[in-house]
Design an enzyme around this catalytic site. Sequence first.
Site, mmCIF file in Angstrom:
data_model
loop_
_atom_site.group_PDB
_atom_site.id
_atom_site.type_symbol
_atom_site.label_atom_id
_atom_site.label_comp_id
_atom_site.label_asym_id
_atom_site.label_seq_id
_atom_site.Cartn_x
_atom_site.Cartn_y
_atom_site.Cartn_z
ATOM 1 C CB CYS A 1 -0.930 -0.034 1.211
ATOM 2 S SG CYS A 1 -1.978 1.415 1.341
ATOM 3 C CB CYS B 1 -0.600 2.502 3.917
ATOM 4 S SG CYS B 1 -2.160 1.937 3.236
ATOM 5 C CG ASP B 2 3.104 1.222 4.579
ATOM 6 O OD1 ASP B 2 2.627 1.779 5.585
ATOM 7 O OD2 ASP B 2 2.910 0.023 4.307
HETATM 8 C C1 LIG Z 1 0.557 -4.166 4.895
HETATM 9 C C2 LIG Z 1 -0.613 -3.226 4.871
HETATM 10 C C3 LIG Z 1 -0.486 -1.977 5.465
HETATM 11 C C4 LIG Z 1 -1.570 -1.108 5.457
HETATM 12 N N1 LIG Z 1 -1.429 0.100 6.068
HETATM 13 C C5 LIG Z 1 -2.476 0.957 6.100
HETATM 14 C C6 LIG Z 1 -2.355 2.235 6.725
HETATM 15 O O1 LIG Z 1 -1.286 2.604 7.235
HETATM 16 N N2 LIG Z 1 -3.443 3.046 6.719
HETATM 17 C C7 LIG Z 1 -4.629 2.703 6.125
HETATM 18 O O2 LIG Z 1 -5.584 3.464 6.176
HETATM 19 N N3 LIG Z 1 -4.765 1.496 5.518
HETATM 20 C C8 LIG Z 1 -3.724 0.629 5.496
HETATM 21 N N4 LIG Z 1 -3.839 -0.575 4.835
HETATM 22 C C9 LIG Z 1 -5.110 -0.885 4.164
HETATM 23 C C10 LIG Z 1 -6.150 -1.337 5.189
HETATM 24 O O3 LIG Z 1 -5.575 -2.337 5.994
HETATM 25 C C11 LIG Z 1 -7.392 -1.851 4.500
HETATM 26 O O4 LIG Z 1 -7.922 -0.861 3.662
HETATM 27 C C12 LIG Z 1 -8.450 -2.249 5.526
HETATM 28 O O5 LIG Z 1 -7.920 -3.220 6.394
HETATM 29 C C13 LIG Z 1 -9.706 -2.787 4.863
HETATM 30 O O6 LIG Z 1 -10.565 -3.206 5.869
HETATM 31 P P1 LIG Z 1 -11.707 -4.286 5.620
HETATM 32 O O7 LIG Z 1 -12.353 -4.474 6.951
HETATM 33 O O8 LIG Z 1 -12.542 -3.876 4.479
HETATM 34 O O9 LIG Z 1 -10.971 -5.609 5.147
HETATM 35 P P2 LIG Z 1 -9.787 -6.459 5.789
HETATM 36 O O10 LIG Z 1 -8.972 -5.673 6.726
HETATM 37 O O11 LIG Z 1 -9.122 -7.105 4.632
HETATM 38 O O12 LIG Z 1 -10.549 -7.571 6.636
HETATM 39 C C14 LIG Z 1 -11.232 -8.625 6.010
HETATM 40 C C15 LIG Z 1 -11.706 -9.588 7.071
HETATM 41 O O13 LIG Z 1 -12.572 -10.559 6.463
HETATM 42 C C16 LIG Z 1 -12.257 -11.836 6.948
HETATM 43 N N5 LIG Z 1 -12.708 -12.837 5.977
HETATM 44 C C17 LIG Z 1 -12.371 -12.968 4.676
HETATM 45 N N6 LIG Z 1 -12.991 -14.034 4.131
HETATM 46 C C18 LIG Z 1 -13.759 -14.576 5.109
HETATM 47 C C19 LIG Z 1 -14.625 -15.699 5.188
HETATM 48 N N7 LIG Z 1 -14.875 -16.504 4.131
HETATM 49 N N8 LIG Z 1 -15.224 -15.977 6.376
HETATM 50 C C20 LIG Z 1 -15.016 -15.189 7.458
HETATM 51 N N9 LIG Z 1 -14.203 -14.104 7.433
HETATM 52 C C21 LIG Z 1 -13.580 -13.817 6.279
HETATM 53 C C22 LIG Z 1 -10.751 -11.794 7.177
HETATM 54 O O14 LIG Z 1 -10.361 -12.794 8.104
HETATM 55 C C23 LIG Z 1 -10.611 -10.383 7.765
HETATM 56 O O15 LIG Z 1 -10.846 -10.413 9.145
HETATM 57 C C24 LIG Z 1 -2.791 -1.471 4.839
HETATM 58 C C25 LIG Z 1 -2.910 -2.739 4.242
HETATM 59 C C26 LIG Z 1 -1.839 -3.611 4.254
HETATM 60 C C27 LIG Z 1 -1.978 -4.972 3.621
#
Ligand SMILES: Cc1cc2nc3c(=O)[nH]c(=O)nc-3n(C[C@H](O)[C@H](O)[C@H](O)COP(=O)(O)OP(=O)(O)OC[C@H]3O[C@@H](n4cnc5c(N)ncnc54)[C@H](O)[C@@H]3O)c2cc1C
Length: 307
Positions: free
Chosen positions: A131, A134-135
């Site tokens: 990302c 983010c970084d």
């Molecule tokens: C390395 C990294 C660094 C980042 N740093 C930043 C930052 O500094 N600032 C920022 O704003 N954003 C950052 N991001 C982006 C941010 O993490 C994401 O935009 C955010 O986490 C999205 O949230 P979400 O809840 O939509 O999905 P996710 O965080 O992807 O969560 C998805 C969830 O769904 C669950 N899941 C998936 N499939 C299933 C299933 N079949 N059954 C049950 N559960 C399931 C997973 O276990 C997980 O808990 C970063 C991302 C990464 C990878």
Amino acid sequence: MRNVVIIGSGCAGNTAAIYTARANLKPLVISGHEAGGQLSLTTLVENFPGFPEGINGPELVENMKKQAQNFGAEYLAGNVVDTDLSKRPFRLNIEGEWIETRTLIVASGASARWLGLENEQKLIGHGVSSCATCDGFFYRGRKIMVIGGGDSAMEEANFLSRFGSEVTLVHRREEFRASKIMLDRARNNPKVKFLTNTMVEDVFDVSQNLVTGVRLRNVKTNEAWDQEVDGFFLAIGHIPNTKVFKGQIEADAEGYIISKGGARTNIAGVFHAGDVQDRVYRQAITAAGAGCMAAIEAERFLEAEGH
Ligand SMILES: Cc1cc2nc3c(=O)[nH]c(=O)nc-3n(C[C@H](O)[C@H](O)[C@H](O)COP(=O)(O)OP(=O)(O)OC[C@H]3O[C@@H](n4cnc5c(N)ncnc54)[C@H](O)[C@@H]3O)c2cc1C
């Protein structure tokens, strides 16, 4: 019978849990294979409002979870492996056990694609990132490498050139999938250097818990060499976690849920939240905002149905 089940325990799922729990709906959150979601993979998060010194990703999502639990949200470890959304109540299979719910919030995210290198996962948050938004800020005046050949790789290389002393874009082929306009923009950027026909064999140095360099190989000449680098950014795409809804929740060709306005999907009573629908912003704060929207929609839906 549940009022609300939330699939996913990232920023979107946890925020939806806070709102629906405070609305007395006793939500059940299915945590999935990656409890805490993508933020659980990273270290310092500096762009989530409310934390002037920044906060570690795992701590941020754990705080959200505690906040939801304080209002009565329940969490269940496990994956949803099958769904029947053809009629209400909706049915979800959690690793063999079926449960029923009146509404469903899908917050299952989109997982970044990784190269699968031996040291890659060990260095996420320590120089390896998926990302740039983010970084990028952490790599001011440093050497940055971006991997990929599509539009997002070009966009990230251009964006990262604001910070890095140099940006090397590595692509394993000669030709690019990126659109001409994006490619030209990167090519015309004096800070972006292209390395084509090149693959990454590994990233170092786990013993220092820090990215210091990579081993590269030219796929045509087979020549291998090490190159110093501080920030290693993957831009090879994301995979939305929507396999278990295939053919039920309307999705685009790549599997991202298609929004029907607000947090609505094509199925009444099923709502989307976060990266599973958002291919553009992919941020913790936008995912949290989307979780709030989905929760409010679920509350209103249940109220209209007399629950
Ligand atoms: C390395 C990294 C660094 C980042 N740093 C930043 C930052 O500094 N600032 C920022 O704003 N954003 C950052 N991001 C982006 C941010 O993490 C994401 O935009 C955010 O986490 C999205 O949230 P979400 O809840 O939509 O999905 P996710 O965080 O992807 O969560 C998805 C969830 O769904 C669950 N899941 C998936 N499939 C299933 C299933 N079949 N059954 C049950 N559960 C399931 C997973 O276990 C997980 O808990 C970063 C991302 C990464 C990878």
